[in-house]
Design a protein around this motif. Structure first.
Motif, mmCIF file in Angstrom:
data_model
loop_
_atom_site.group_PDB
_atom_site.id
_atom_site.type_symbol
_atom_site.label_atom_id
_atom_site.label_comp_id
_atom_site.label_asym_id
_atom_site.label_seq_id
_atom_site.Cartn_x
_atom_site.Cartn_y
_atom_site.Cartn_z
ATOM 1 N N ARG A 52 29.463 35.500 26.363
ATOM 2 C CA ARG A 52 29.310 36.076 27.705
ATOM 3 C C ARG A 52 28.947 37.571 27.595
ATOM 4 O O ARG A 52 28.084 38.065 28.336
ATOM 5 N N ASN A 56 25.329 39.014 28.894
ATOM 6 C CA ASN A 56 25.351 40.051 29.926
ATOM 7 C C ASN A 56 24.596 41.298 29.475
ATOM 8 O O ASN A 56 23.737 41.818 30.190
ATOM 9 N N ASP A 115 29.127 46.442 30.627
ATOM 10 C CA ASP A 115 30.473 45.873 30.593
ATOM 11 C C ASP A 115 31.478 46.993 30.404
ATOM 12 O O ASP A 115 31.101 48.130 30.091
ATOM 13 N N TYR A 288 32.754 42.461 33.039
ATOM 14 C CA TYR A 288 31.307 42.595 33.245
ATOM 15 C C TYR A 288 31.032 43.193 34.614
ATOM 16 O O TYR A 288 31.636 42.793 35.603
ATOM 17 N N LEU A 427 27.573 35.520 36.232
ATOM 18 C CA LEU A 427 26.910 36.200 35.118
ATOM 19 C C LEU A 427 25.465 35.727 34.963
ATOM 20 O O LEU A 427 24.552 36.533 34.740
ATOM 21 N N LYS A 430 23.385 37.217 37.676
ATOM 22 C CA LYS A 430 23.086 38.623 37.351
ATOM 23 C C LYS A 430 21.993 38.691 36.283
ATOM 24 O O LYS A 430 21.058 39.497 36.381
#
Lengths: 481, 335
Positions: A52, A56, A115, A288, A427, A430
């Motif tokens: 993740r 991101n 993040d 995030y 996520l 995004k």
């Protein structure tokens, strides 16, 4: 256990429970990390969170790849760097490994959209992505090797950070730069196949290359910090290999009167670095960003977005906006009159005004021409920041006086905080918003490639998908357009 | 440059040190005596670079950058071979070589005895490499060194001993700001561009004593010189940095150290010169010279450089800086 004095070496136990006398902290850190590498012992849940983080920050890097500031850094690399074939996400230019690390780390943090590890305020993904993509491409590393290096590099960055938080950041250091160099050196050392002594030497060399003070916030130099942290970490690992006959591996650069902790912090806790990997992975606490700005502003924006629903259409009639917030919001983001997008990222008042007026806060709200438009300038002038000591760092409230009434919205926990993390779906959404403007049609294949990176033979396909002119998915960008 | 007390920042009442030093850096006329001292220091350190180029840290840096390629910009002579390096990496290798040789001297003589805390290796390396890159004269190159060592002297006077007592290795911290000063001056930066260069370079102040043992001190010096050159090139391209990097609340003085006397740094700036003019002379003594000056030493240590020691400013103005750098490299190839 807080330390303010010397602690050069201690009694530790190795993985089989045998006592090791006089091992330095640097040595223990290196030995334990390489033990995990050798046993391929990263837990599944940590792998998932690492993926993740990787997804991101890759999206954020692509999203910032066409910015003018990125152009400057890339031009510097191509004009004054070496030869190389390393690609950076969203760009065409092949660059040497060291400069590629700088460029990737820079674009990954330029928009402040990446993040945050909330306890330390470290943006860990940028320097880890930069180190692993640059070295991994050069060496032809497999996807699994890259993800393992990304995970453990990130974990080392965060462990060094938590050990001296909050005093290090409070002194004025940009912790993403100062700690990121250790994680980048770790990631590079893993990809280069070093043993524990090699990693230890890399950390020793890296300790002489830590960078970043907070006076750079609001300028292009802030995102430069994780970029240079990555580049310095990679350089440190490479020089450590070349100097292995003359650099002593048993130098403890963390503790001691002239060590990293003593010089760069007022208090530190060695136990946070040596916490058992059986039950502690700091990377699992990474959060995030749903908005491209300083994370302490996020609960303010949440409250503003809630109020937008009821004040939209009445913005001109707003008399006053009172923003109740944690003290850190004023200290870090108290600028009431930002002059451009970079300054706006450190203006809680801008975040509130943008949320109230636009009903959405994304990259568009931080473009220079949006920041300076009259409607936002006028509303910002009616906003006031009020410190409320009772509020947590992820909480805020806003009161708006409009049409002779006072409207109030409260954010108990910000979106993206540990109490309210972004879901996988959020996520991916995004990621799509960041990728599509730069690489139309590439979101789905990129998502698939990242999700399957553990089984990828190399980074080649991933980086080709990140290249605008690539025909790897059967179509060039020109054809897409 | 006077009436410094009027130049305070309303937010905290501190002198606008970065702004004032930037104005000084861009506009001051270097007195003859300071210029001659900087010339001697530069030549002695370049002679040392010729020796240090063979040391392990220099070889490691050279091998690393040679492997990375980049056949452009700057020719760097390494014994037994030649390699062209990009300007930033050339600064790194040159500073590494100077510092490696200079630290070798410290076995018999404390480096502190030279009075500049070993920062001049970083300054001189960045200066000569940028002067070559920008095709400046020898006179302009030395001009940059002279201004830079004055700025370093003032920063150390105002911010040390707190900074050094904390455990910082001065070449990586004061050195990067000094090198930024030199390259900005040599690059023709105006006060605003100079301040940006300071901002980008100052945030990269790095190097703790615990990580500066043995060959690592030379690596730190090299990194500082490279970062200063890179900072100037970035600033010139429009890259932004803190404009209050030295005195800012989260800047160099407060964060990379323990604060200091900011008024002291700019006291008499432009009218008084504080830099130690005897650094070169003491280095010469350490190297065993009989006290006849740098010319005599250079004739034995690096004869290719000796003729430059006789140049005054007027004569130096017509000498391309590339000539002195080439002479130093020729000395290295002999060594």
């Amino acid at each position: 256990m807080l330390n303010c004095g010397t602690c050069r070496s201690s009694v530790f136990r190795d993985l089989r429970g045998q006592t090791i006398m006089d091992e330095s902290l640097t040595g223990r850190l290196a030995r334990e990390v390489m033990g995990i590498v050798g046993a391929d012992a990263v837990p599944d849940a940590v792998r998932a969170e690492s993926r993740r983080t990787f997804l991101n920050v890759l999206g954020v890097a692509i999203g910032a790849s066409q910015e003018a500031a990125t152009d400057i850094v890339v031009a510097q690399a191509t004009s004054h760097g070496g030869d190389g074939s390393v690609l950076i996400p969203g760009r065409e230019e092949p660059i040497d490994t060291l400069n590629a690390a700088t460029c990737i780390g820079f674009e990954a943090h330029l928009d402040d959209y990446d993040d945050t590890h909330l306890e330390t305020v470290i943006h860990v993904g940028a320097s880890s992505l930069a180190a692993t993509l640059s070295v991994g491409q050069e060496l032809g590393s497999t996807g699994a090797e890259v993800m393992r290096a990304f995970t453990l590099g990130s974990e080392v960055t965060l462990r060094v950070g938590v050990a001296m938080s909050p005093s290090h950041y409070d002194r004025g250091w940009h912790i993403s730069g100062t700690c990121g160099v250790f994680g980048a050196a770790t990631a590079a050392a893993i990809l280069m196949g070093y043993d524990a002594e090699g990693l230890e030497r890399s950390l020793v060399v890296a300790a002489g290359m830590t960078i970043g003070v907070r006076d750079a916030f609001g300028t292009m130099t802030k995102p430069y910090h994780p970029g240079k942290a990555a580049s310095n970490g990679v350089l440190a690992a490479r020089l450590a290999g070349r100097l292995k006959d003359v650099v002593a591996p048993d130098t403890d650069v963390f503790t001691g009167p002239e060590g990293f902790f003593s010089v760069l912090a007022d208090e530190w806790d060695v136990a946070r670095i040596t916490a058992s990997y059986d039950d502690t992975w700091e990377l699992q606490k990474n959060a995030y960003k749903p908005y491209p700005c300083g994370i302490v502003i996020h609960p303010v924006i949440d409250a503003a977005l809630d109020l937008n629903v009821v004040v939209s259409g009445r913005i001109d009639r707003i008399d006053a906006v009172r923003i109740f917030c944690h003290p850190l919001v004023v200290e870090l983001t108290g600028n009431p009159e930002p002059r451009d997008g970079l300054e706006a990222r450190f203006s809680a008042i801008h975040g509130a005004a943008a949320g109230l007026v636009d009903g959405h806060v994304g990259l568009a709200q931080y473009r220079d021409d949006r920041v300076t438009l009259a409607d936002l300038v006028a509303l910002r002038a009616r906003c006031e920041l009020i410190v409320d000591e009772s509020l947590d760092r992820d909480a805020a409230a806003i009161e708006v006086d409009v049409d002779a009434e006072t409207l109030r919205a409260v954010t108990p926990h910000a979106r993206g905080s540990l109490a309210r993390p972004l879901t996988d779906g959020e996520l991916e959404s995004k990621f799509a918003r960041l990728v599509e403007p730069v690489l139309p049609g590439r979101t789905a294949p990129l998502l698939a490639e990242v999700m399957a990176l553990d089984s990828a033979p190399s980074l080649e396909r991933l980086m080709e998908l990140c290249r605008p002119s690539s025909g790897v998915d059967g179509v060039t960008r020109t054809e897409i357009a | 440059m006077s009436a410094m007390s009027h130049h305070t920042d309303p937010s905290d009442g501190r002198p606008q040190v970065t702004k004032l030093l930037s104005e000084f850096n861009a506009t001051v006329a270097v007195p003859e005596r300071q210029w001659a001292s900087a010339r001697d220091l530069t030549l002695v350190l370049l002679a040392l670079a010729a020796q240090g180029a063979q040391d392990a840290p220099s070889q490691a840096v050279a091998d690393e950058f040679r492997a990375a390629g980049g056949d452009r910009d700057i020719l760097v002579q390494i014994p037994g071979t030649e390699v062209r390096l990009p300007v930033v990496w050339a600064a790194s290798l040159t500073a590494t070589a100077i510092q490696s040789a200079r630290l070798g001297l410290s076995k018999s003589a404390k480096p502190e005895s030279t009075g500049d805390h070993l920062t001049s290796a970083v300054v001189v390396a960045a200066a000569v490499v940028l002067a070559e890159h920008e095709q400046r004269s020898f006179e302009e190159c030395i001009d940059g060194v002279a201004v830079a060592i004055e700025i370093v002297a003032r920063l150390i006077d105002g911010l040390a001993p707190g900074h050094l007592d904390r455990g910082w290795h001065a070449p990586g911290t004061f050195g990067v700001l000094g090198a930024a000063s030199a390259v900005a001056r040599i690059g023709g930066a105006d006060p605003t561009l100079t301040a940006s260069t300071f901002g980008i370079a100052g945030t990269q102040a790095a190097g703790i004593e615990a990580a500066a043992g043995g060959p690592l001190a030379a690596i730190i010096a090299g990194r500082a010189a490279a970062n200063a050159v890179e900072s100037f090139l970035l600033a010139r391209a429009g890259f932004s940095g803190s404009l209050r990097i030295i005195e800012g609340r989260r800047g160099f003085g407060e964060v990379v150290g323990s604060g200091g006397d900011y008024s002291r740094i700019v006291e008499g700036l432009g009218t008084e010169w504080w830099a130690d003019l005897d650094v070169a002379r003491r280095l010469i003594e350490i190297l065993g010279d009989t006290g006849e000056g740098p010319g005599s030493l250079l004739r034995s240590l690096a004869p290719q450089l000796s003729r430059f020691a006789a140049l005054d400013r007027t004569a130096a103005a017509s000498e391309d800086a590339r000539e002195v750098v080439a002479a130093a490299r020729a000395a290295a190839s002999v060594g």
